[in-house]
Enzyme design. Structure first.
Site, PDB file in Angstrom:
ATOM      1  N   HIS A  37       1.337  15.169   3.322  1.00  0.00           N
ATOM      2  CA  HIS A  37       1.833  13.815   3.578  1.00  0.00           C
ATOM      3  C   HIS A  37       1.269  12.834   2.547  1.00  0.00           C
ATOM      4  O   HIS A  37       2.017  12.057   1.935  1.00  0.00           O
ATOM      5  CB  HIS A  37       1.443  13.378   4.992  1.00  0.00           C
ATOM      6  CG  HIS A  37       1.773  11.946   5.312  1.00  0.00           C
ATOM      7  ND1 HIS A  37       2.915  11.571   5.985  1.00  0.00           N
ATOM      8  CD2 HIS A  37       1.097  10.790   5.044  1.00  0.00           C
ATOM      9  CE1 HIS A  37       2.937  10.251   6.114  1.00  0.00           C
ATOM     10  NE2 HIS A  37       1.838   9.760   5.552  1.00  0.00           N
ATOM     11  N   GLU A  38      -0.034  12.887   2.341  1.00  0.00           N
ATOM     12  CA  GLU A  38      -0.664  11.925   1.433  1.00  0.00           C
ATOM     13  C   GLU A  38      -0.314  12.199  -0.029  1.00  0.00           C
ATOM     14  O   GLU A  38      -0.120  11.265  -0.803  1.00  0.00           O
ATOM     15  CB  GLU A  38      -2.182  11.929   1.644  1.00  0.00           C
ATOM     16  CG  GLU A  38      -2.630  11.524   3.051  1.00  0.00           C
ATOM     17  CD  GLU A  38      -2.215  10.118   3.434  1.00  0.00           C
ATOM     18  OE1 GLU A  38      -1.884   9.322   2.532  1.00  0.00           O
ATOM     19  OE2 GLU A  38      -2.213   9.803   4.641  1.00  0.00           O
ATOM     20  N   HIS A  80       2.928  10.672  -0.852  1.00  0.00           N
ATOM     21  CA  HIS A  80       2.865   9.267  -1.245  1.00  0.00           C
ATOM     22  C   HIS A  80       2.591   9.130  -2.742  1.00  0.00           C
ATOM     23  O   HIS A  80       3.158   8.263  -3.416  1.00  0.00           O
ATOM     24  CB  HIS A  80       1.764   8.546  -0.460  1.00  0.00           C
ATOM     25  CG  HIS A  80       2.137   8.221   0.954  1.00  0.00           C
ATOM     26  ND1 HIS A  80       3.369   7.726   1.319  1.00  0.00           N
ATOM     27  CD2 HIS A  80       1.425   8.324   2.110  1.00  0.00           C
ATOM     28  CE1 HIS A  80       3.409   7.525   2.619  1.00  0.00           C
ATOM     29  NE2 HIS A  80       2.243   7.894   3.127  1.00  0.00           N
ATOM     30  N   CYS A 116      10.181  13.561  10.462  1.00  0.00           N
ATOM     31  CA  CYS A 116       9.847  13.912   9.082  1.00  0.00           C
ATOM     32  C   CYS A 116       8.339  13.881   8.881  1.00  0.00           C
ATOM     33  O   CYS A 116       7.618  13.089   9.516  1.00  0.00           O
ATOM     34  CB  CYS A 116      10.515  12.903   8.139  1.00  0.00           C
ATOM     35  SG  CYS A 116      10.178  13.146   6.378  1.00  0.00           S
ATOM     36  N   CYS A 175      12.372  15.602   6.100  1.00  0.00           N
ATOM     37  CA  CYS A 175      13.773  15.398   6.466  1.00  0.00           C
ATOM     38  C   CYS A 175      14.632  15.599   5.218  1.00  0.00           C
ATOM     39  O   CYS A 175      14.111  15.645   4.091  1.00  0.00           O
ATOM     40  CB  CYS A 175      13.960  14.002   7.058  1.00  0.00           C
ATOM     41  SG  CYS A 175      13.913  12.665   5.837  1.00  0.00           S
ATOM     42  N   CYS A 207      13.967  12.876   2.398  1.00  0.00           N
ATOM     43  CA  CYS A 207      12.695  12.978   1.670  1.00  0.00           C
ATOM     44  C   CYS A 207      12.601  14.278   0.880  1.00  0.00           C
ATOM     45  O   CYS A 207      11.985  14.312  -0.192  1.00  0.00           O
ATOM     46  CB  CYS A 207      11.532  12.856   2.647  1.00  0.00           C
ATOM     47  SG  CYS A 207      11.380  11.207   3.400  1.00  0.00           S
TER      48      CYS A 207
END
Length: 325
Positions: free
Chosen positions: A220-221, A224, A236, A255, A258
């Site tokens: 996740h990070e 970014h 997502c 998703c 993304c």
């Protein structure tokens, strides 16, 4: 990106997102658009094909309190990142003691656990970032705080500098309990230059849930850093979260929107990426070369704890079947 004329096949058991704790799920559809946006961190597709992981940020302690388990755990995370960000090479850098970062630290007044300053570690990692790396991330089992007024932070990243630091300390099963062995027994203010308090620092037992949460947070990070904003429309990985319960509700998968953004950034084959993720779940990580003990008596035969990934494994198999039709 032009909208596809092909029918959309949804494989998500829950495509919608929860607006808040305790509320019924609500299906939100994204606005129809002929394009999508990315936060430009550099020219896309990515020109630098390396992602570096600096770990673990400890003094002499390690996951499970043994060097072998620590190294094996980091290898599992490395393999997962290579599959998730398919097409990039993930390199492990040498472990860094907390003392080398010269970062401030404190004892959290609520948990009585040691914490290290996330912002100062980012500055340290920026100086250590290899020239061929798209980004460098540090991972640790020590709790983090971004500034004195904050209680804690799970992680912190700089998109412009391509650096991040993430802690998995609060993902252990007993972090908030009185039984947590990482608590400082006698709270006292220590010297800002005395890093001996991190000697033999406690790290929790490796479980399937700990690995599942660590993989989720790490990807996740790093997402970014690749320019992906928080997803506001579909279930997502890139959904935002304010606490552990919300984080646990996020799926491991991206998703379709993304996923397309990440594909533009890296340039991978979607089906090959899914195959790589499936291999990571299925492969047994018992190869001694991946976690070489310092002496023969340290050898531990480790099994990758992937029980928490099994539902996602079935979902990936369905995706591959649809893509191969």
């Amino acid at each position: 990106m032009k909208p596809s004329s092909r029918p959309v096949i949804s494989l998500d058991q829950l495509l919608c997102i929860h607006s808040q704790i305790g509320s019924p799920p609500t299906l939100k559809f994204p606005k129809i658009s002929n394009s999508f946006s990315l936060i430009a961190t550099e020219t896309y597709p990515v020109q630098r094909k390396t992602l570096s992981i600096c770990s673990p940020l400890v003094c002499t302690g390690a996951l499970g309190n043994t060097r072998v388990i620590s190294e094996q755990y980091i290898q599992w995370l490395k393999g997962y990142c290579e599959a998730f960000f398919y097409g990039l090479t993930v390199k492990l850098l040498e472990p860094v003691p907390v003392s080398a970062t010269k970062c401030p630290f404190r004892v959290n007044e609520h948990t009585q656990n040691l914490q290290i300053h996330a912002g100062r570690i980012l500055a340290f990692l920026k100086k250590k970032k290899p020239k061929d790396a798209f980004c460098i991330v540090g991972i640790t089992m020590i709790d983090l705080y971004p500034r004195d007024s904050w209680n804690f932070v799970f992680g912190q990243a700089s998109l412009t500098d391509g650096v991040g630091i993430f802690s998995f300390a609060r993902y252990g099963p007993d972090f908030y309990s009185s039984r947590y062995e990482g608590k400082v027994s006698k709270p006292q203010r220590t010297s800002s230059s005395d890093y001996s308090v991190f000697d033999n620092y406690y790290s929790p037992e490796i479980t399937s849930i700990l690995l599942w949460r660590s993989c989720k947070t790490l990807t996740h990070e790093i997402g970014h850093i690749f320019g992906l904003r928080h997803c506001q429309w579909l279930a997502c990985l890139m959904q935002g979260s304010n606490h552990l319960e919300e984080s646990d509700r996020r799926p491991l998968n991206l998703c379709p929107i993304c996923l397309r953004k990440l594909q533009v950034a890296i340039g991978f084959s979607v089906v090959e990426r899914y195959r790589a993720l499936l291999r990571w779940i299925d492969e047994e990580s018992n190869d001694a070369s991946r976690a070489t003990p310092r002496k023969s008596s340290d050898h531990v035969n480790l099994r990758k704890p992937v029980e928490a990934f099994q539902d996602w494994r079935e979902w990936i198999i369905k995706c591959i079947a649809v893509l191969e039709k």
